[in-house]
Scaffold this active site. Sequence first.
Site, mmCIF file in Angstrom:
data_model
loop_
_atom_site.group_PDB
_atom_site.id
_atom_site.type_symbol
_atom_site.label_atom_id
_atom_site.label_comp_id
_atom_site.label_asym_id
_atom_site.label_seq_id
_atom_site.Cartn_x
_atom_site.Cartn_y
_atom_site.Cartn_z
ATOM 1 N N SER A 1 4.679 2.928 7.409
ATOM 2 C CA SER A 1 4.241 1.682 6.790
ATOM 3 C C SER A 1 5.410 0.966 6.136
ATOM 4 O O SER A 1 6.351 1.589 5.655
ATOM 5 C CB SER A 1 3.197 1.977 5.713
ATOM 6 O OG SER A 1 2.051 2.554 6.258
ATOM 7 N N ASP B 1 -0.342 -7.610 2.011
ATOM 8 C CA ASP B 1 0.193 -6.250 1.887
ATOM 9 C C ASP B 1 1.726 -6.281 1.923
ATOM 10 O O ASP B 1 2.365 -5.859 2.894
ATOM 11 C CB ASP B 1 -0.362 -5.381 3.023
ATOM 12 C CG ASP B 1 -0.064 -3.900 2.832
ATOM 13 O OD1 ASP B 1 0.451 -3.535 1.758
ATOM 14 O OD2 ASP B 1 -0.348 -3.117 3.756
ATOM 15 N N HIS C 1 0.819 -1.223 0.000
ATOM 16 C CA HIS C 1 0.000 0.000 0.000
ATOM 17 C C HIS C 1 0.847 1.264 0.000
ATOM 18 O O HIS C 1 0.335 2.363 -0.220
ATOM 19 C CB HIS C 1 -0.964 0.009 1.195
ATOM 20 C CG HIS C 1 -0.359 0.404 2.491
ATOM 21 N ND1 HIS C 1 0.014 -0.507 3.458
ATOM 22 C CD2 HIS C 1 -0.054 1.619 3.003
ATOM 23 C CE1 HIS C 1 0.511 0.130 4.499
ATOM 24 N NE2 HIS C 1 0.492 1.421 4.244
#
Length: 266
Positions: A212, A111, A65
């Site tokens: 992230s 992810d 992402h």
Amino acid sequence: MFSPTGCTAFILCALFLIMNSCRGSVIINGHEVEPHSVPFMAFLMSSKFCGGTLIDRKWVLTAAHCGNFKTVLLGVHSIKNEKIEKKYRQVRKVKRSVPHDKYDNNTKVHDLMLLKLDKPVKETKWVKVHQLSSVVKDPAAGSACLVAGWGATSKNSNVLSDVLMSANVTVIDREKCNSPHHYNHIPYITKDMICAGPNGKKSDADTCKGDSGGPMLCRGVLVGVTSFGGSKTEPCGSVKRPGVYTFLSEDHLTWIKKTMKTSEAE
């Protein structure tokens, strides 16, 4: 050695002042790591930023992402101290980005993303590969695991941490994490995810927005990649919405190894 151009320096300054809203990790209630003690940590930058893990001299593992990145910095501790850290740092361009072919932005499954660098890094005291294990054990509920990143250090902040931070988070049973007390199956926490966050006692250590793609390590083993956490009503550090990490399950390890091998053969 890395000497940023005027454009690169401007981007770093902008990122330091204003953090883009990127799902993933801000290190809440963490501590500054000893400089360069996490030599496999990668700082990914474009118009936003993420973390990553150097798993091969030519490959960085991060979250799908995070999107597209053009530049990877290695050997970074303090974002601002480029002049001081010049002799430690290595910069690489991203030759190829490979998100997991089954990644779903809605359900958050798979992810993961691999970044192939334009040329191999040189392993030094400050830049080192973190070798993947052939099998990663699913961490038991209650286990303490380490997360790291340059994200903001408080849940209401939009300012980057200048230095690399780390924190210990507590693994939460998946069934419990899927209960109404936590995510209530929105999204569903699968066997390929790890739920971990505040222990509900003294610490509100957690990950949220800003880092992230960074690593999750349990007993020194890379077991996960920071994926998502929190919500508008339950921000970072909330016991109700702990951080969720993509687990390096057998299937995920197979995908990583196959992707790297296939790319080298091309």
